[in-house]
Design a protein around this motif. Structure first.
Motif, PDB file in Angstrom:
ATOM      1  N   ILE A 152       0.824  -1.210   0.000  1.00 60.75           N
ATOM      2  CA  ILE A 152       0.000   0.000   0.000  1.00 60.75           C
ATOM      3  C   ILE A 152       0.854   1.254   0.000  1.00 60.75           C
ATOM      4  N   ILE A 153       1.924   1.256   0.787  1.00 60.44           N
ATOM      5  CA  ILE A 153       2.756   2.467   0.847  1.00 60.44           C
ATOM      6  C   ILE A 153       3.514   2.676  -0.466  1.00 60.44           C
ATOM      7  N   GLU A 154       3.820   1.580  -1.168  1.00 61.93           N
ATOM      8  CA  GLU A 154       4.449   1.706  -2.493  1.00 61.93           C
ATOM      9  C   GLU A 154       3.484   2.369  -3.476  1.00 61.93           C
ATOM     10  N   LEU A 155       2.205   1.999  -3.377  1.00 59.25           N
ATOM     11  CA  LEU A 155       1.195   2.601  -4.263  1.00 59.25           C
ATOM     12  C   LEU A 155       0.913   4.051  -3.884  1.00 59.25           C
ATOM     13  N   ILE A 156       0.972   4.338  -2.583  1.00 63.75           N
ATOM     14  CA  ILE A 156       0.818   5.734  -2.136  1.00 63.75           C
ATOM     15  C   ILE A 156       1.946   6.582  -2.707  1.00 63.75           C
ATOM     16  N   ALA A 157       3.168   6.017  -2.735  1.00 62.56           N
ATOM     17  CA  ALA A 157       4.326   6.731  -3.294  1.00 62.56           C
ATOM     18  C   ALA A 157       4.136   7.021  -4.780  1.00 62.56           C
ATOM     19  N   GLN A 158       3.313   6.180  -5.440  1.00 62.53           N
ATOM     20  CA  GLN A 158       2.993   6.412  -6.852  1.00 62.53           C
ATOM     21  C   GLN A 158       1.805   7.361  -7.004  1.00 62.53           C
ATOM     22  N   GLN A 159       1.408   7.958  -5.868  1.00 60.87           N
ATOM     23  CA  GLN A 159       0.332   8.953  -5.798  1.00 60.87           C
ATOM     24  C   GLN A 159      -1.035   8.385  -6.185  1.00 60.87           C
ATOM     25  N   LYS A 160      -1.236   7.104  -5.840  1.00 61.64           N
ATOM     26  CA  LYS A 160      -2.544   6.479  -6.024  1.00 61.64           C
ATOM     27  C   LYS A 160      -3.458   6.875  -4.863  1.00 61.64           C
ATOM     28  N   THR A 161      -4.732   7.085  -5.158  1.00 70.03           N
ATOM     29  CA  THR A 161      -5.698   7.389  -4.106  1.00 70.03           C
ATOM     30  C   THR A 161      -6.129   6.095  -3.417  1.00 70.03           C
ATOM     31  N   SER A 162      -6.784   6.231  -2.281  1.00 69.10           N
ATOM     32  CA  SER A 162      -7.280   5.045  -1.568  1.00 69.10           C
ATOM     33  C   SER A 162      -8.241   4.253  -2.445  1.00 69.10           C
ATOM     34  N   LEU A 169      -5.869  -3.699  -5.478  1.00 69.57           N
ATOM     35  CA  LEU A 169      -5.586  -4.800  -4.549  1.00 69.57           C
ATOM     36  C   LEU A 169      -6.833  -5.607  -4.178  1.00 69.57           C
ATOM     37  N   PHE A 170      -7.951  -5.307  -4.829  1.00 69.59           N
ATOM     38  CA  PHE A 170      -9.202  -6.025  -4.560  1.00 69.59           C
ATOM     39  C   PHE A 170      -9.605  -5.921  -3.082  1.00 69.59           C
ATOM     40  N   LEU A 171      -9.483  -4.719  -2.539  1.00 67.84           N
ATOM     41  CA  LEU A 171      -9.861  -4.463  -1.153  1.00 67.84           C
ATOM     42  C   LEU A 171     -10.971  -3.425  -1.132  1.00 67.84           C
ATOM     43  N   SER A 172     -11.595  -3.256   0.021  1.00 68.20           N
ATOM     44  CA  SER A 172     -12.558  -2.165   0.156  1.00 68.20           C
ATOM     45  C   SER A 172     -11.775  -0.886   0.474  1.00 68.20           C
ATOM     46  N   GLU A 173     -12.357   0.239   0.111  1.00 69.81           N
ATOM     47  CA  GLU A 173     -11.702   1.524   0.391  1.00 69.81           C
ATOM     48  C   GLU A 173     -11.515   1.712   1.896  1.00 69.81           C
ATOM     49  N   ARG A 174     -12.473   1.210   2.649  1.00 69.54           N
ATOM     50  CA  ARG A 174     -12.391   1.329   4.113  1.00 69.54           C
ATOM     51  C   ARG A 174     -11.190   0.547   4.662  1.00 69.54           C
ATOM     52  N   THR A 175     -10.950  -0.637   4.076  1.00 66.30           N
ATOM     53  CA  THR A 175      -9.796  -1.446   4.504  1.00 66.30           C
ATOM     54  C   THR A 175      -8.489  -0.717   4.207  1.00 66.30           C
ATOM     55  N   VAL A 176      -8.412  -0.104   3.033  1.00 66.23           N
ATOM     56  CA  VAL A 176      -7.203   0.657   2.668  1.00 66.23           C
ATOM     57  C   VAL A 176      -6.987   1.805   3.641  1.00 66.23           C
ATOM     58  N   GLU A 177      -8.064   2.504   3.973  1.00 64.93           N
ATOM     59  CA  GLU A 177      -7.951   3.613   4.933  1.00 64.93           C
ATOM     60  C   GLU A 177      -7.460   3.106   6.293  1.00 64.93           C
ATOM     61  N   GLY A 178      -7.943   1.920   6.681  1.00 69.51           N
ATOM     62  CA  GLY A 178      -7.476   1.321   7.937  1.00 69.51           C
ATOM     63  C   GLY A 178      -5.988   1.034   7.894  1.00 69.51           C
ATOM     64  N   HIS A 179      -5.519   0.499   6.759  1.00 66.33           N
ATOM     65  CA  HIS A 179      -4.090   0.236   6.585  1.00 66.33           C
ATOM     66  C   HIS A 179      -3.287   1.536   6.642  1.00 66.33           C
ATOM     67  N   ARG A 180      -3.809   2.568   6.016  1.00 67.53           N
ATOM     68  CA  ARG A 180      -3.113   3.870   6.020  1.00 67.53           C
ATOM     69  C   ARG A 180      -2.939   4.366   7.457  1.00 67.53           C
ATOM     70  N   GLY A 181      -4.006   4.223   8.247  1.00 66.73           N
ATOM     71  CA  GLY A 181      -3.922   4.639   9.645  1.00 66.73           C
ATOM     72  C   GLY A 181      -2.873   3.848  10.413  1.00 66.73           C
TER      73      GLY A 181
END
Length: 206
Positions: A152-162, A169-181
């Motif tokens: 996820i942090i690699e994709l954030i570095a590529q300036q991808k949104t949640s 990654l076939f995840l829910s946006e809420r799950t990604v936000e949880g990972h970001r936290g």
């Protein structure tokens, strides 16, 4: 043996399939993401699952862990580019039967399958030389991230949104936000807008 192959690179997937079939093994399923791989393993229980580690949805380690937890009979062989010793150790904890670096697959994959068929485990003869110790300085908090968080942090570095990361990654946006936290917490970053994005762009190599 009945074999499933999962790899998100089509060329590698097809090449591995052709190579294995040339030795008389039956490839029952191929797929390009971890969720499909796990579903097919549960459905068809192949003798062996040859998995890449980095895949959308679930990675190879996630699948190995779920196979172990569910006590499925499918034996996992990881065919990967990863040379980090912590990843190899984690794979061993999940009871994998083979760990081969892709650069040595042509000479070792068939030997590995022969050993797995006998019920033996196989680790690449080159692995000891190739493994990179990633026992990083304790100040480098990246060492504390899970493989999913690293993706996820690699994709954030590529300036991808949640939303984009969730789709990739076939995840829910809420799950990604949880990972970001969780990542912000582990990295000790200030909880302000774009702090994680700024840090990732500066520190994560694409």
């Amino acid at each position: 043996m009945r074999i499933l192959i999962a790899d998100d690179h089509p060329f590698t997937l097809q090449g591995t399939k052709s190579f294995i079939e040339s030795y008389g093994h039956k490839v029952t399923d191929t797929c390009s993401n971890g969720i499909s791989a796990l579903n097919l393993i549960i459905l068809h229980t192949p003798d062996v699952a040859i998995l890449d580690i980095n895949m959308p949805g679930l990675d190879g380690l996630d699948i190995a862990r779920k196979i172990q937890e569910s006590k499925l009979k499918t034996k996992v062989v990881l065919l990967t580019m990863h040379k980090e010793i912590t990843i190899y150790r984690k794979a061993s904890e999940y009871g994998i039967y083979g760990y081969i670096l892709k650069e040595h697959a042509q000479t070792e994959l068939e030997i590995c399958l022969q050993e797995v068929q006998k019920g033996n485990r196989f680790v690449s003869a080159h692995l000891e030389d190739d493994l990179i110790s990633d026992s990083i300085d304790s100040n480098d908090k990246l060492a504390n991230l899970t493989l999913s968080e690293r993706k996820i942090i690699e994709l954030i570095a590529q300036q991808k949104t949640s939303k984009q990361i969730a789709q990739l990654l076939f995840l829910s946006e809420r799950t990604v936000e949880g990972h970001r936290g969780n990542i912000i917490e582990k990295m000790g970053l200030v909880k302000e807008k774009n702090s994680l994005l700024k840090w990732a762009i500066q520190n994560i190599k694409s």
